[in-house]
Design a protein around this motif. Sequence first.
Motif, PDB file in Angstrom:
ATOM      1  N   UNK A 260       0.720  -1.267  -0.086  1.00 40.81           N
ATOM      2  CA  UNK A 260      -0.254  -0.082  -0.096  1.00 40.81           C
ATOM      3  C   UNK A 260       0.917   1.362   0.004  1.00 40.81           C
ATOM      4  N   UNK A 261       0.334   2.381  -0.677  1.00 42.48           N
ATOM      5  CA  UNK A 261       0.969   3.667  -0.558  1.00 42.48           C
ATOM      6  C   UNK A 261       0.607   4.274   0.964  1.00 42.48           C
ATOM      7  N   UNK A 262       1.380   5.341   1.169  1.00 42.01           N
ATOM      8  CA  UNK A 262       1.335   5.915   2.406  1.00 42.01           C
ATOM      9  C   UNK A 262      -0.276   6.270   2.554  1.00 42.01           C
ATOM     10  N   UNK A 263      -1.010   6.804   1.510  1.00 40.71           N
ATOM     11  CA  UNK A 263      -2.480   7.181   1.378  1.00 40.71           C
ATOM     12  C   UNK A 263      -3.547   5.972   1.530  1.00 40.71           C
ATOM     13  N   UNK A 264      -2.782   4.642   1.595  1.00 41.42           N
ATOM     14  CA  UNK A 264      -3.825   3.599   1.754  1.00 41.42           C
ATOM     15  C   UNK A 264      -4.127   3.203   0.429  1.00 41.42           C
TER      16      UNK A 264
END
Length: 684
Positions: A349-353
């Motif tokens: 996942x990216x930091x933003x979910x």
Amino acid sequence: MSQPQPAALAPAPSVVVRAGTTAGAAVREAGLPGKGPDAIVVVRDPDGRLRDLSWSPDSDVTVEAVAADTEDGRSVIRHSCAHVLAQAVQQQFPEAKLGIGPPVRDGFYYDFDVERPFTPEDLQALEKRMKQIIKGAQRFSRRVVESVDAAKQELAAEPYKLELVDIKSDVDTSEVMEVGGGELTVYDNLDPRSGDQVWGDLCRGPHVPTTKHIPAFKLTRVAAAYWRGNEKNPQLQRIYGTAWESQEALDAHLEKIAEAERRDHRRLGAELDLFSFPDEIGSGLAVFHPKGGIIRQELEDYSRRRHVEAGYEFVYSPHITKGALFETSKHLEWYKDGMFPGMHLDAELNVDGTVRKPGQDYYLKPMNCPFHNLIYRSRGRSYRELPLRLFEFGSVYRYEKSGVVHGLTRVRGMTQDDAHIYVTREQLLPEIRSLLAFVLDLLRDYGLDDFYLELSTRNDEKYVGTDEQWAEATAILREAAESSGLELVLDPGGAAFYAPKISVQAKDALGRTWQMSTIQIDFQLPDLFNLEYTASDGSRQQPYMIHRALFGSIERFFGVLTEHYAGAFPAWLSPVQAVGIPIAEDHVEHLQQIAKSLRAKGIRVDVDTSDDRMQKKIRNHTLQKVPFLLVAGAKDVEAGSVSFRFRDGSQVNGIPVDRAVDAIHHWIQRRENTSPTAETFTLD
């Protein structure tokens, strides 16, 4: 060595039933018995259909007389007894609604919709009422119902019977027995004096002439059962019972059941400290304790040795895999209901979910075969390598419903002794013949020696492959099975979706049949995995694949052997093979020296130095099924000897220590499968 075949049954006597007369009259005129275990209870017409003795044909016909002490005769007695049970229930519980009541193996059952579950006291009261009904000699009388509407009118108070009337063409055996296929029939129980109907039931029949032809019965237990086996339907109360042609036959059956309970591997597993099923782990997942671990290790080690001698190569595979593997093998298409749910892993996942890298499903493996195909495919193969025999003790996991999980014989986690053999077309038949001989010989080494074979053919609603492939594979398996000399029984539609199979059915010490080894020819997986080998002419050919499990699973085989031997495993498998029992403390050192000599030869031996008296020690270790108890007193110490006490209580005294040690060692080395006794244990 060929196995003895079962003794042929005497042919059923034939009688001619004249037009306008009854089968019963023809049986009486022929002088055939009307009472006793061999009483004739029904006849079989030329089409193979069983008929009541009251049956009257339109033209002269030759029929077979069916006696009470045959399988068909017992089945008719049991179904008739199920009717008597249902009559007793509705007399005792007038609001009870009827389900179905077919005969089953060794007995019968009947399902009822009642306000509360039946109690043991209810069963006792029902047995008493049934005996009164049987003593009354009510006559079973067949009656054809003219139409569906007439049947519905007559059965208006029986909702489950009304449902059966609507599905009268259903092919399910138990339901057809109720409704009679294309013809609706009722069997009335008639008072022998007045001829009035006492009770009746929608049923195909046939039945015994009167209730007095039910010589011996017993109600055994109560269970919950969903109507027509569907969990969405109402839950009914099912009463099980058994019925036989004589009181002696019933008594023998009940003793067999009692012996089976004494041999129950779940009970013996706890008593002998072999294995358990901790709640913390989950249903159908066993742990083996040290003593059980020894037995399992011996089973596996001997099997490994025999496989090495037979040219197998050992492989290992993980317990879990990406779902794509089972998509290739079609297990996710055809077998998903039997698998544990997938685990979604590896997503990033990216930091933003948001998803940077999608995950994928992983599955616990239910089968080893796809892994072995990957091993085969890992490099090019030549015809010179075939047959290639890959073998693995591989742990697999199958999501069995909680209602069918049963001790070690039906588990969710198991270790299969799994082999996959890759062959050319020319090698196929001789390899299967060799495989069959191998598995039969190995099962005999473990003490099972009463076999027959079952050939499972294609399920036409669930299969992959062509008709030609299935026909060829089935023909090869049949030829190999028939060449073994064993009895061959067909199992129509019983094959897995990818291949027909031969299964070895083995009988245990109680005469119960267990499915053991299986052998399957698979045309599908080699194609799905693009398996190839280089033939002698340089062309690329597809190998034929054989699936073979010898034990089926280690867990199940362990459970079967535990019950077969009643926990008294052969000495070579016993977790403790010998125990030294001193008469007094002064004799302990003598026995410890004997134990040291036995351990030097690989014998598993203990010396009981507890404070218990000698007789209690003997009893304790006898209950633990130890094959050799070595007892020593002052005379043995002085003479340099030891005395033997065996499981059956027999004894041999004053044996010189060296001879005793060698005799135990030789008995175990020979892998004797009987328990040693004073009569059978040789000291030469």
